[in-house]
Design a protein around this motif. Structure first.
Motif, PDB file in Angstrom:
ATOM      1  N   GLY A 181       0.888  -1.015  -0.050  1.00  0.00           N
ATOM      2  CA  GLY A 181      -0.035   0.219   0.026  1.00  0.00           C
ATOM      3  C   GLY A 181       0.831   1.082  -0.008  1.00  0.00           C
ATOM      4  O   GLY A 181       1.216   1.754  -1.140  1.00  0.00           O
ATOM      5  N   PRO A 182       1.262   1.719   1.196  1.00  0.00           N
ATOM      6  CA  PRO A 182       2.214   2.909   1.147  1.00  0.00           C
ATOM      7  C   PRO A 182       3.652   2.279   0.717  1.00  0.00           C
ATOM      8  O   PRO A 182       3.861   1.029   0.707  1.00  0.00           O
ATOM      9  CB  PRO A 182       2.421   3.155   2.621  1.00  0.00           C
ATOM     10  CG  PRO A 182       0.941   2.453   3.185  1.00  0.00           C
ATOM     11  CD  PRO A 182       0.675   1.327   2.560  1.00  0.00           C
ATOM     12  N   THR A 183       4.360   3.218   0.309  1.00  0.00           N
ATOM     13  CA  THR A 183       5.900   2.682  -0.108  1.00  0.00           C
ATOM     14  C   THR A 183       6.547   1.992   1.044  1.00  0.00           C
ATOM     15  O   THR A 183       7.462   1.088   0.828  1.00  0.00           O
ATOM     16  CB  THR A 183       6.900   3.753  -0.585  1.00  0.00           C
ATOM     17  OG1 THR A 183       5.870   4.653  -1.485  1.00  0.00           O
ATOM     18  CG2 THR A 183       7.906   3.701  -1.028  1.00  0.00           C
ATOM     19  N   GLN A 184       6.204   2.396   2.204  1.00  0.00           N
ATOM     20  CA  GLN A 184       7.177   2.038   3.469  1.00  0.00           C
ATOM     21  C   GLN A 184       6.296   1.995   4.579  1.00  0.00           C
ATOM     22  O   GLN A 184       5.385   2.970   5.025  1.00  0.00           O
ATOM     23  CB  GLN A 184       8.265   2.736   3.582  1.00  0.00           C
ATOM     24  CG  GLN A 184       9.232   2.162   4.661  1.00  0.00           C
ATOM     25  CD  GLN A 184      10.578   2.931   4.433  1.00  0.00           C
ATOM     26  OE1 GLN A 184      10.581   4.035   5.252  1.00  0.00           O
ATOM     27  NE2 GLN A 184      11.615   2.600   3.757  1.00  0.00           N
ATOM     28  N   ARG A 185       6.538   0.836   5.658  1.00  0.00           N
ATOM     29  CA  ARG A 185       5.887   1.017   6.995  1.00  0.00           C
ATOM     30  C   ARG A 185       7.058   0.789   7.976  1.00  0.00           C
ATOM     31  O   ARG A 185       8.114  -0.136   7.771  1.00  0.00           O
ATOM     32  CB  ARG A 185       5.035  -0.151   7.167  1.00  0.00           C
ATOM     33  CG  ARG A 185       3.676  -0.180   6.384  1.00  0.00           C
ATOM     34  CD  ARG A 185       2.620   0.811   7.073  1.00  0.00           C
ATOM     35  NE  ARG A 185       1.144   0.236   6.391  1.00  0.00           N
ATOM     36  CZ  ARG A 185       0.207   1.343   6.891  1.00  0.00           C
ATOM     37  NH1 ARG A 185       0.304   2.303   7.344  1.00  0.00           N
ATOM     38  NH2 ARG A 185      -1.033   1.000   6.234  1.00  0.00           N
ATOM     39  N   LYS A 186       6.800   1.200   9.269  1.00  0.00           N
ATOM     40  CA  LYS A 186       7.693   1.183  10.331  1.00  0.00           C
ATOM     41  C   LYS A 186       6.982   1.093  11.458  1.00  0.00           C
ATOM     42  O   LYS A 186       5.791   1.695  11.662  1.00  0.00           O
ATOM     43  CB  LYS A 186       8.693   2.384  10.448  1.00  0.00           C
ATOM     44  CG  LYS A 186       9.853   2.764   9.386  1.00  0.00           C
ATOM     45  CD  LYS A 186      10.411   3.862   9.670  1.00  0.00           C
ATOM     46  CE  LYS A 186      11.411   4.319   8.672  1.00  0.00           C
ATOM     47  NZ  LYS A 186      12.709   3.444   8.402  1.00  0.00           N
TER      48      LYS A 186
END
Length: 269
Positions: free
Chosen positions: A235-240
């Motif tokens: 979905g988003p480019t990146q998760r943290k």
């Protein structure tokens, strides 16, 4: 079960230690650091650079924590950055405690359509869904449970397709906040056997409980993990996320002891 130097991480204090000994171990534990992690945990990710050691994002605890990053691979396939203690797995038919603590950053995107798994108790049979998963779906933190009473040695053996799935919302998912979940489970793949209770965010009353109900599979062991996992495109480019060590315990451990050492406790040091 293997034993290691850092018992909090692995719950090596479980059934063989009394509560006083367990509390002493919890008091002495300084968190996940570059020293404690390598001997006791493993990282499952496409790159070791997806993990770093950080301090408490709320600046309340002096313990060490781990930040995990998942960057979309652009392939639309399952992907993960997760950590798990180096244990052989916990058998069924005995009570086990699990303490999961996950911090969602302030910029967490709740509008993305893909649910994100942030913790689980997986089974040793990778072909079957995890008996318990914690999922961020929209603005909810949900628990997804899978179970199957079928005999794995029979012609009608358990599969992902014929397993029973149940989903419940535990609490809101909130950006910039720790989410703490305690699970007490007696795992069983037999009808009318197995117990489970789940507590959230330092609460004394369970948010969910199911007694005398099968909640796993026959003949498997159970493996706790925490991190970021999606079945397809992120979905988003990146998760943290930021995560604490998984607290594990056996029959001598109790709810208040685990909650005392989780970052949702307002008095944690």
């Amino acid at each position: 079960m293997r034993m290691f130097r850092y018992p909090l991480i692995l719950g090596a204090f479980c059934a063989m230690s009394d509560a006083a000994h367990a509390e002493s171990l919890l008091q002495d534990f300084q968190g996940l650091t570059a020293t404690t992690f390598p001997a006791t945990y493993q990282l499952l990710s496409s790159s070791p650079g997806n993990m770093s050691f950080v301090s408490d994002p709320n600046a309340k605890s002096s313990k060490g924590y781990v930040q995990l990053t998942l960057t979309d691979n652009g392939l639309g396939k399952a992907q993960q950055t997760v950590i798990g203690p180096l244990v052989d797995g916990f058998p069924a038919d005995a009570p086990h405690w699990y303490g999961f603590s996950v911090y969602l950053p302030k910029n967490w995107d709740f509008s993305a359509p893909t649910p994100v798994k942030i913790a689980e108790v997986a089974s040793s049979d990778n072909a079957l869904p995890s008996p318990l998963s914690l999922i961020v779906s929209g603005s909810d933190l949900q628990v997804v449970m899978s179970a199957n009473h079928r005999d794995p040695a029979s012609s009608d053996k358990p599969t992902a397709a014929n397993s029973q799935l149940r989903t419940f919302t535990l609490m809101p998912a909130v950006a910039g906040q720790w989410h703490c979940v305690v699970v007490k489970a007696t795992w069983s793949g037999r009808v009318r056997q197995g117990d489970m209770q789940i507590w959230t965010n330092n609460q004394a009353e369970p948010a969910y409980q199911a007694l005398r109900t099968h909640n796993s599979y026959q003949g498997v062991t159970h493996l706790p993990r925490v991190g970021l996992s999606v079945p397809g495109a992120l979905g988003p480019t990146q998760r943290k996320i930021v995560t604490d060590a998984v607290i594990l315990g056996g029959s001598q451990v109790y709810l208040g002891l685990i909650q005392q050492y989780m970052p949702c406790n307002p008095n944690i040091k």
